[in-house]
Design an enzyme around this catalytic site. Sequence first.
Site, short mmCIF file in Angstrom:
data_model
loop_
_atom_site.label_atom_id
_atom_site.label_comp_id
_atom_site.label_asym_id
_atom_site.label_seq_id
_atom_site.Cartn_x
_atom_site.Cartn_y
_atom_site.Cartn_z
N LYS A 131 0.84 -1.20 0.00
CA LYS A 131 0.00 0.00 0.00
C LYS A 131 0.87 1.25 0.00
CE LYS A 131 -0.31 0.02 5.05
NZ LYS A 131 -1.12 -0.47 6.18
N ARG A 149 -11.82 1.25 13.62
CA ARG A 149 -11.76 1.86 12.29
C ARG A 149 -12.85 1.26 11.41
NH1 ARG A 149 -5.67 2.59 10.10
NH2 ARG A 149 -5.95 0.54 9.21
N TYR A 209 14.72 31.68 4.75
CA TYR A 209 13.54 32.40 5.25
C TYR A 209 13.67 32.72 6.73
CZ TYR A 209 11.19 31.17 0.89
OH TYR A 209 10.85 31.05 -0.41
N MET A 225 10.76 25.14 -0.02
CA MET A 225 9.81 24.26 -0.70
C MET A 225 10.54 23.23 -1.57
SD MET A 225 6.13 24.78 -2.19
CE MET A 225 6.14 26.49 -2.42
#
Length: 401
Positions: free
Chosen positions: A35, A137, A266, A339
């Site tokens: 997964k 769940r 930053y 980023m």
Amino acid sequence: MAGTWIEVDLDAVVENYLEIVKQLRSETRCMAVVKADAYGLGAVEVARALARAGCGAFAVTKVEEGLILREHGIEGLILVLGPSTQGEWPKAIAAQLQLTLSELSSIVELNETCTNLEVEHPPLIQVHLKVETGMGRTGFLYSELEALTLALAKAPHLQVAGVFTHFARAASKDKDYTLGQYKHFASFTARLEELGIHPTWKHVCNSAAFLDYPEWHHDFVRIGTLLIGHYPGQGFSGKLKLNDPWVAKSRIVHLRKVPKGTYVGYQSIYRTKAETQLAVIPVGYADGFGVVPHFTPQGWVDFLKIIIKNFAALFGISLGQERVELNGKTVRVAGKIGMQLTVLDVGMLDCALGDEVRIPLRRTVANPRILRRYCRNGLISSERVMEEGVLPLYTEYSLMR
Ligand SMILES: *Cc1c(COP(=O)(O)O)cnc(C)c1O
């Protein structure tokens, strides 16, 4: 020339698989949980490598993940562990994915979908019943057993291939909760059989339970974490000999000597303490670099750790994982990770533009768009890029390169 990439050693994954299989009795098989893109490694390449090594069962969370595996030629059992929706069923049925049922209405609806398929002989759909035993769940409750049996009796197109549950605390030292979950599962399946439903397979173990409860292996163990070379928690390391298949790399794309007192990044939270070199690597939080899951303290010790870490950060001391390896030396990230760009303070280290840097990038949050390079026999055998950011595109190489 790639700026940032991930090398995945498929031989290491296969060795981990064989190490797991060695522990199993002959009646138990390993279901490889691939997964979330095989926890970031790449679901298709990992499944292909495991299939070549003899693995015939795979698990994913969503129908779309199962379809990608089938589209790339993965045969054998593919179980969708999570809930699926009506809209996804015709494709899932056509691809012979095995579906998990965890609530009553879906039994009737799935059977109906099957009846409505425009085929001469509607297929028999293999389903697995998920039992809710303490994860909170998905899954059937004990109180729903009678209704579940009635619904299944009216659903001739469904065949109950399996029944399973999932442990919430298998990796914790406190065994009572897990024992309680297993007891609950055992009484559920016993009653289910009394009511005339006989699933072909039972499976309960994830990585931690596989290691700690060999008596619960049943027909399948569902393994993800161990396959990718991680241990499910403290206290498990050494129980198996695992190989780490994962290395993330970037390279220096800008290098400059700067004087003492230069602000970096930053908010200017970093200032050089002496003359030094700043190196820029093309990776940032959009790639998953520096992204860590929210950490909820589990006690006073954890709480103290958080306090100390934040206190140190106030004085510009980073105790986090924001260190990278350049030419065999550990160097630190200077200032905030951007980023897509990150600055390193590399001191007077001998380095050049284009040099490779090993970066600590968490597997499960590594952006799937980052180039994956797959190694076999110590050589790059294939690469994966994302076509327009959605579909995996594979290029095979000859190992002779
Ligand atoms: C993810 C998952 C697993 C695999 O768990 P690991 O601890 O990573 O081995 C097994 N079963 C279910 C239902 C899962 O969601």
